[in-house]
Design a protein around this motif. Sequence first.
Motif, mmCIF file in Angstrom:
data_model
loop_
_atom_site.group_PDB
_atom_site.id
_atom_site.type_symbol
_atom_site.label_atom_id
_atom_site.label_comp_id
_atom_site.label_asym_id
_atom_site.label_seq_id
_atom_site.Cartn_x
_atom_site.Cartn_y
_atom_site.Cartn_z
ATOM 1 N N ILE A 131 2.794 7.803 -10.289
ATOM 2 C CA ILE A 131 2.930 6.823 -9.218
ATOM 3 C C ILE A 131 4.047 7.313 -8.306
ATOM 4 C CG2 ILE A 131 3.321 4.385 -8.673
ATOM 5 C CD1 ILE A 131 1.074 4.597 -10.591
ATOM 6 N N ALA A 165 9.772 2.884 -10.642
ATOM 7 C CA ALA A 165 9.545 1.897 -9.576
ATOM 8 C C ALA A 165 10.779 1.788 -8.678
ATOM 9 C CB ALA A 165 9.202 0.541 -10.184
ATOM 10 N N TYR A 176 8.939 3.290 -16.524
ATOM 11 C CA TYR A 176 8.243 2.991 -15.272
ATOM 12 C C TYR A 176 9.068 2.092 -14.370
ATOM 13 C CZ TYR A 176 3.879 5.543 -15.720
ATOM 14 O OH TYR A 176 2.948 6.547 -15.771
ATOM 15 N N TYR A 190 -0.296 0.664 -5.443
ATOM 16 C CA TYR A 190 -1.040 0.358 -6.672
ATOM 17 C C TYR A 190 -0.927 -1.093 -7.095
ATOM 18 C CZ TYR A 190 -1.354 5.381 -7.057
ATOM 19 O OH TYR A 190 -1.615 6.688 -6.821
ATOM 20 N N VAL A 191 -0.147 -1.840 -6.312
ATOM 21 C CA VAL A 191 0.148 -3.200 -6.710
ATOM 22 C C VAL A 191 -1.118 -4.011 -6.944
ATOM 23 C CG1 VAL A 191 0.983 -5.326 -5.689
ATOM 24 C CG2 VAL A 191 2.475 -3.387 -5.811
ATOM 25 N N ASN A 214 4.720 2.819 -5.436
ATOM 26 C CA ASN A 214 4.191 1.683 -6.206
ATOM 27 C C ASN A 214 3.406 0.706 -5.355
ATOM 28 O OD1 ASN A 214 6.578 2.848 -7.497
ATOM 29 N ND2 ASN A 214 6.031 1.425 -9.128
ATOM 30 N N THR A 215 3.802 0.586 -4.094
ATOM 31 C CA THR A 215 3.151 -0.436 -3.271
ATOM 32 C C THR A 215 1.663 -0.154 -3.090
ATOM 33 O OG1 THR A 215 3.767 0.736 -1.267
ATOM 34 C CG2 THR A 215 5.261 -0.978 -2.023
ATOM 35 N N ASN A 217 11.126 5.081 -6.673
ATOM 36 C CA ASN A 217 10.129 5.128 -5.605
ATOM 37 C C ASN A 217 10.495 4.205 -4.453
ATOM 38 O OD1 ASN A 217 8.414 7.039 -6.632
ATOM 39 N ND2 ASN A 217 7.130 5.565 -7.729
ATOM 40 N N SER A 218 11.030 3.054 -4.788
ATOM 41 C CA SER A 218 11.377 2.114 -3.724
ATOM 42 C C SER A 218 12.433 2.711 -2.807
ATOM 43 C CB SER A 218 11.871 0.796 -4.323
ATOM 44 O OG SER A 218 10.813 0.161 -4.996
ATOM 45 N N VAL A 275 3.284 -0.296 -12.787
ATOM 46 C CA VAL A 275 3.590 -0.449 -11.366
ATOM 47 C C VAL A 275 4.916 -1.184 -11.172
ATOM 48 C CG1 VAL A 275 2.811 -1.506 -9.219
ATOM 49 C CG2 VAL A 275 1.194 -0.344 -10.688
ATOM 50 N N THR A 276 5.213 -2.087 -12.082
ATOM 51 C CA THR A 276 6.390 -2.935 -11.904
ATOM 52 C C THR A 276 7.529 -2.624 -12.859
ATOM 53 O OG1 THR A 276 5.551 -4.504 -13.505
ATOM 54 C CG2 THR A 276 4.960 -4.871 -11.206
#
Lengths: 1051, 523
Positions: free
Chosen positions: B162, B112, B108, B168-169, B165-166, B115-116, A736-737
């Motif tokens: 994903i 991320a 990833y 799945y945080v 991402n937000t 995606n942002s 996720v990060t």
Amino acid sequence: MRKLIPKNICGNIKFSYTFFIICLVGQLALAQTQVQGVITDENGVSLAGVNVIEKGTSNGVVADFDGRYVLTTQSNATLVFSYVGFITQEIKVTGSEINVTLSEDLQSLDEIVVIGYGSQLKEDISGSVSTVKAEDIENIPQVGIDQLLQGRAAGVSVTKNSGQPGSAVSVRIRGVNTLTGSSEPLYIIDGVPISGDSNNIATSGRSIADNGLGQDAGSTGVSPLAAINPNDIESINILKDASATAIYGSRGSNGVVIITTKKGKSGVGKLSYDTYFSVQRPTNIIDVLDLPGYARLQNEIGAIYGLDPTVEYQNPSLLGPGTSWQKEIFDDALMKSHQISFSGGQENINYFISAGFVDQEGTVIGSSFDRITVRANVNAKLKEWLNVGISLTGSRTNEDLTLNNSSNGIISLSLFNNPAIGVYNPDGSFAGPKLSDDFRYQNPIADALSISNKLTRNRILGNLYAEFKLTKNLTYRTEFGGDFGNNLSDRFVPTYTYGDFSGGESILSLRRENNDFWIIKNLVTFNKRFNEVHDVTVLAGQEIQESKWEGVIAQDGNFVSNDVPILGTGDANDFTDQYKGSTALESYFGRAIYSYDNRYNVTASIRADGSSKFAEGNKWGYFPSISGSWRISNENFMEDFDAVQNIKLYGGYGEVGNQNITNFAYGSRLNTISTGMGTGFEYANFENKDLTWESSTQTNLGLDFQLFKSRFNATIEVYNKVSKDFLYQLAVTDFVTGGQSPGAITAPWVNLGEMVNKGIDITLGFKTKSDADFVWNSSISVSHYKNKVNKLLGELTINGDLTVDNSNQNLTLTQVGQPLGLFYGYQVEGIFRTLDDINGAPVQFERPFEDALFSTTWLGDIKFKDVNGDGVVNSDDRTVIGNPHPDFTFGIQNSFAYKNFDLSVFLQGSSGNDILNLVDRALTAGNRTYTNQSPSVLDYWSIDNPNSSQPRLARNDTPNINISDRYIEDGSYLRIQNVTLGYSLPSAVSDKIGVARFKVYGSIQNLYTFTNYSGYDPEVGAYNQNALLLGVDNGRYPSPRTFTIGMNIDF
Amino acid sequence: MKNIFKIKFLLLISLIVLAPSCSEDFLDRPPEDSYNVADFYQTEDQVNAGTNHLYSRPWFNFITNVAWCIGELSSGNGRTWDPRNGDFDNFAVTGQHGTLTQSWESLYAVIAQSNSVINTLPTAVNPDISDEVVNNALGEARFIRATAYFYLVRIFGSVPIIADNTEYVLQPLVPRNRVEDVYEFIKRDYQFAIDNCYQKIRGSSFDSNAKVSSGSAKAMLAKIYLYEENYAMAYQLADEVINSGEFKLYGGDAEDGDASGSYYDLFLTANNNNPESIFALQWSNSGQYSEGNGLQSLFAQAGITGFSDGYSAIGPSIDLQNAYEDQEEDLRYYATIMDPGSFYPDLNGGYTVSETVDHQGTNKGIKKYVVGNAATNGGGAQQSYPNNTYILRYGELLLIHAEAALMGGGPTSAGINSFNKVRRRAGLQNIANPTLDDVFHERRIELAFEFEFWYDVVRRGPAFAIDFLSTTERGTYNDDTTPPTIESEMYTPSMSDLLFPYPSNEIQNNPALLEDPIPYEFD
């Protein structure tokens, strides 16, 4: 500042004289009897400024500089001698000369305890407060006050994270309260709050020490309290439970340590000089292979890796011992300290001025710390209705830093480095590894001596107050406090060639950082006693504070020579960066203390904090508390019961908070980076607009009592702390990060879970009669806490990860129902020694049983336990393998005095905690070429050595080194922390040489440690103050043994 | 009287003191040293710069530390003695391998960041900015997200998709998605980029070639179809790209060639974003760790870079060395592998390879992506150099075109034509009737040390892959004999070694990774 103070004092003295003369002249006319005399204290020192008043009249004088007074009175008059801090005496006039000896009012001095925004009689206190006094910590060669708290108060656990001079210390008050935020307490130094968090999570988000090594950076913290000179401290009060700390609201959840610096005492000015000189000596070294052993190992491992045999190692027995790297990096180190202070006071003014210097070399080559401090504390009563005062300290610390507690740190390098390489070449230059060695370790001596990493910290910390007496019962106090600092970090890596290993361009990296903090407080206090039995104190206050920081980083490189590295003169590596930010807190608070007839006491407080850390709507937090005490001994029905004295039962409940998170964590920021296409804007973090306060509720119950005519005293407290909605930076998964990758988006801060700390703190004290030749004071404090996580997000478990040997290892696990940060890994059942062991054994990590060097399991490999019983061993079989939390910690202080000798013995320790020894893991890995190991590795498994203690030698991929209970050790220890023997010159002798007090002493710090731990030092602490990495030893800088001689002289 | 004065005085002080707290924004502290996302995307420049980072830093760990371990060490193009990297060489990588974990994290991280941008830009952008500008940026972000997934699916197989991402945080259990869905997701992203990114013609202004275009997306999509064995689509898209004239073969002799360059010149920093570049990572010369290209630090021998890096971390395997048809004739050999005594006039202003050069027992060094010191190479510093890393270039597109055609996706003659353009640029003769094996071989040589070979081997199926990999010579030369003899090392992978394991920590955090992949819900 220094100029100003003497002038004030002079002014005041003049004023006293004038007053004295006026009184004298005024009274002469009505004289009937003239009385005169000298007023001294118990030591025969004359007391200036004592009030001498004829009882029942306004007739009086003030004693002069030599303690003399002359007063004309009615015959048969009674004189009242009063002086702050002394017991007032009344003497009937019988002759013309009355010499008076006033005794110090120890009672009143002892029993006033500083609490938040005020003070209270100890007997009335209903919260949990421990006090450490100046005399408890004097003459101990520790440069930081945080270190001095070790073992001094029940419920306060102090561990040094590193033995490096000036490095950060973990102070835990009643267990661990938060997951990733700082668990360090809030320090209030003369009214100015200072965070104990060396990582500066809540402000700039970076440790001020820069070692330029990024992720695998080891211990980076330097102590935020290093600027404070312990010799200046009068008392330390530790507020432990929420009913005591709730008045500090959002910052009280980790406890509050209130530090009060010395004030001048009324009387003749005192000039003191204190000094000590210490030798610090490394306590032990870890056994590693000498050259013949290393050669044997290298031959074996080399064969496994298919390396050509090294000719020199063909016959190891012919080789000399080789280099002992540890002996090279550890050395005796000196430490010296000088402190000079002036203090004194008149009736309306007192002052304390000091200058101190301490210089400490580190026992690891290339590390050191020195500090210069000056302090001026002045308090004056300007008018009947106005008191003003200032306390101000300026300091400069200089540190030489080395990297430690890291696989790349100097200590790890000294352990793993190849003994075949010398430190120096015959020509005096540094030696280094050969290019043909596939695994090369830097020469740690060369690193330590040629890489310069200096940190200079300048700081001015002070507080200015004015207190107005509005009416008899109402005072208004306003304070301005500030903490202004700048930090200068200079790191220079020169060009170098060690052996075949040459560094490239030189790099200079500078950091210049300014921190400004200010606080303004307004306090109104109402105090009144009604009908002789109702005592009421009400406090209302308002406070605003702001913290700002700004820093510039600049870099240059490839200088013409290593001699004058200056920005702008290099030819490469140009880089500049700037960071800045600020936080603010606005607070309103109130407290009411009501006590009835010295029997019942109720205290209630509330604080509202508005914080810039949270988004609109979540900014304000409210923190109430209530507590009460019952002094059973003062009840009428106890009048005839004197077997137990001073019984007090007390308890309280309070809510406190925590807001130690990065700024603007509720929103999302963009980091700027440089790309091939120009400036890029990376998402820095995930936002969470709902972020709010972490809160902690605590219940405390305590009992104080004394026995044997108050010679034995006991305090027993139990508590229950429930922390919830932790501010936690949650990254459930790396996908996720982006995990640790550059460009990863940091996880959002969330409010998560619940944790309970339950505990008991016991303090027992004993003292003999104080008027005998032999006096013995003893006190024992024992603390126990039990930490349990009650709630997390669903089934979530939280990992404590650390980069060890360039690979990210999950070392601890935090899950619901268990304590925080338990060691996590595999259980070892033994070694596969025979084919019988292999038959039917669970397959290990999908590696078939096969006689091959890698990707297989074979004889000599560790047999891991199939914990979940599914027939195979894999990552699901990891389980809890150790608990870093101690069963209890303790401190035992003993002080003996016989005539002019005094001896103090301080023991301290911990029981029942486990340590994860990563140094041992690396030293017994047996899977690397060109890497030194522990001698035990030579007892590796082979067909010829089936009963070996160690597994077979293997290649890098071996699961033998998986984190397992092989590396868990009992970290219990008992340490003789300090033994000091002192001798004071009898006053008769010292008077003759014109000295008020003269004391010499010798001490040994860290004299001996009883422990089964095999590493350097069982006092491991929390890795970079991280609560999830408690008890992880990754090559920590060991604490030295320190031999000291010192002297105190008062004139 | 006195009291009244005092109280007045106090009130005055209190007012002064209290004044700052009355200000409403005292407790409002937005970031002072960076942009608040909500305040960004206000100008066209900001929107354009808003995708720059997607071409660089998040990729750093993957490219510098992992891509070559997988692409070259595992495939047998390279070899090493280093115990950690050696695990790739001999199929011993486990889920705990730190280097492998870096690939997962890095890719990833790219996702991320992409995606942002994808999810924030449309709402945060100033409405005055035209849709074309915004959609082009969104197209870039989706292009790059798709590329990261393409690596992930090739390395790990099924992975969690994903898209935001937000969501799945705070979600501990995230299932993985089916491989075919990952490919579908990738294709949709590239299709979006085809539809929304600017059309370009690559010219001599190299800087303006830096960002991906609609044509870049089409080229990537052609490669995806090749992996899906949809040869018709692969051919059609590759053909469209070729016919668009957007890209040129640097040094090619045909109508789509750019005679001013050469295969060797492709890898010089000065030629970043030359017309052959379809998608390349854009590294900075700032010298800061992770902002520049770190490959040279690992590929070069000590002394070339001007810093203490130059780790000779990988050597060209004996198998690869012997795979060249002719080390003299094939110009790619000199541009890829350093022979002892070879002279490189442009490198550091003239560099002669040491006679004792011996990366990892191979008696050779590496040239590709070794670009020299900061002074002659446009800046940079240790582990951070400004040369681009190719993800896709036109040379490979021609081979995709050829392969698709040979596999029946289009006219064979057109494919053979493309194939031979690549050979002629390398100084080799045409092959009249190349086979699939010829294309496979040509890809190996053309793209050696560009981290593709492992995927090329694996996509030919497990039977082929295991056979091929287990017979690849990964040994060393024993120089004690004359001539040096080969100390052979060969390793046989198992079926499961053809995909890499998920990082152990991720499995622990998200045990759902061990469950069967689920279909992804496309909306």
